[in-house]
Design a protein around this motif. Sequence first.
Motif, PDB file in Angstrom:
ATOM      1  N   TYR A   1      -5.714  55.983 -76.893  1.00 48.95           N
ATOM      2  CA  TYR A   1      -5.716  56.460 -75.508  1.00 48.95           C
ATOM      3  C   TYR A   1      -4.504  55.918 -74.753  1.00 48.95           C
ATOM      4  O   TYR A   1      -3.767  56.664 -74.101  1.00 48.95           O
ATOM      5  CB  TYR A   1      -7.014  56.045 -74.806  1.00 48.95           C
ATOM      6  CG  TYR A   1      -7.146  56.639 -73.434  1.00 48.95           C
ATOM      7  CD1 TYR A   1      -7.868  57.808 -73.235  1.00 48.95           C
ATOM      8  CD2 TYR A   1      -6.550  56.043 -72.331  1.00 48.95           C
ATOM      9  CE1 TYR A   1      -7.995  58.370 -71.975  1.00 48.95           C
ATOM     10  CE2 TYR A   1      -6.651  56.603 -71.070  1.00 48.95           C
ATOM     11  CZ  TYR A   1      -7.370  57.759 -70.905  1.00 48.95           C
ATOM     12  OH  TYR A   1      -7.477  58.325 -69.655  1.00 48.95           O
TER      13      TYR A   1
ATOM     14  N   SER B   1      -8.812  66.175 -82.492  1.00 51.33           N
ATOM     15  CA  SER B   1      -9.385  64.843 -82.327  1.00 51.33           C
ATOM     16  C   SER B   1      -8.886  63.900 -83.416  1.00 51.33           C
ATOM     17  O   SER B   1      -8.273  64.314 -84.391  1.00 51.33           O
ATOM     18  CB  SER B   1     -10.911  64.922 -82.381  1.00 51.33           C
ATOM     19  OG  SER B   1     -11.335  65.315 -83.671  1.00 51.33           O
TER      20      SER B   1
ATOM     21  N   ARG C   1     -10.718  62.177 -74.213  1.00 48.21           N
ATOM     22  CA  ARG C   1     -12.084  61.692 -74.063  1.00 48.21           C
ATOM     23  C   ARG C   1     -12.470  60.895 -75.299  1.00 48.21           C
ATOM     24  O   ARG C   1     -12.304  61.363 -76.432  1.00 48.21           O
ATOM     25  CB  ARG C   1     -12.995  62.904 -73.881  1.00 48.21           C
ATOM     26  CG  ARG C   1     -14.444  62.608 -73.683  1.00 48.21           C
ATOM     27  CD  ARG C   1     -15.209  63.881 -73.321  1.00 48.21           C
ATOM     28  NE  ARG C   1     -14.854  65.056 -74.104  1.00 48.21           N
ATOM     29  CZ  ARG C   1     -15.512  65.437 -75.205  1.00 48.21           C
ATOM     30  NH1 ARG C   1     -16.530  64.744 -75.651  1.00 48.21           N
ATOM     31  NH2 ARG C   1     -15.145  66.525 -75.858  1.00 48.21           N
TER      32      ARG C   1
ATOM     33  N   SER D   1      -7.120  67.037 -75.055  1.00 51.49           N
ATOM     34  CA  SER D   1      -7.445  68.213 -74.244  1.00 51.49           C
ATOM     35  C   SER D   1      -6.777  69.484 -74.758  1.00 51.49           C
ATOM     36  O   SER D   1      -7.211  70.586 -74.416  1.00 51.49           O
ATOM     37  CB  SER D   1      -7.072  67.983 -72.777  1.00 51.49           C
ATOM     38  OG  SER D   1      -5.670  67.834 -72.648  1.00 51.49           O
TER      39      SER D   1
ATOM     40  N   SER E   1     -15.459  59.396 -77.530  1.00 52.16           N
ATOM     41  CA  SER E   1     -16.823  59.889 -77.707  1.00 52.16           C
ATOM     42  C   SER E   1     -17.506  59.271 -78.924  1.00 52.16           C
ATOM     43  O   SER E   1     -16.856  58.944 -79.914  1.00 52.16           O
ATOM     44  CB  SER E   1     -16.757  61.412 -77.878  1.00 52.16           C
ATOM     45  OG  SER E   1     -18.015  61.963 -78.121  1.00 52.16           O
TER      46      SER E   1
END
Length: 155
Positions: free
Chosen positions: A114, A83, A125, A23, A127
């Motif tokens: 995570y 990311s 997130r 984030s 993805s």
Amino acid sequence: MVAIHGKEVTHRSAIAEGFIIFSNPESMNSLLLESNKKGDVISIARIAGIMAVKKTAELIPLCHPISITGIKVDLTPNEKEISVKVSCEVHCDGKTGVEMEALTGATVSLLTVYDMCKAVDKMMRISDCRVVKKSGGKSGDIDLYHPSSNSEHHR
């Protein structure tokens, strides 16, 4: 399970990839600086992915147990995108493909990142986890990054 006794043994491979998006840049720092309280995120997530590939048939009910001949899991941080890209490549010489193994390895690697980073970023997130390349077997080759190289009946 689908019967595979009539299929030919061929060299088969698959690559799956996915992303975990943080984030904010500060959240990714513990991964980049190797200062995460749980340890070296990249190394642990890589090992988790390898272990997951080897356990795929135990996790997916109708997935055939197969003899894996190679596994490569890469985690590539992207500071600009905040990311980490996970890529899981799996090889075997067998009668069925390794797409499920590649997807399982990539997904578990992402879940490990995570888990290890959730204390510093609760808004991460996961993805776009998908097979991006496969080869071998009757259905031929598929490469999402080089579509012109795909087998004729997949165009």
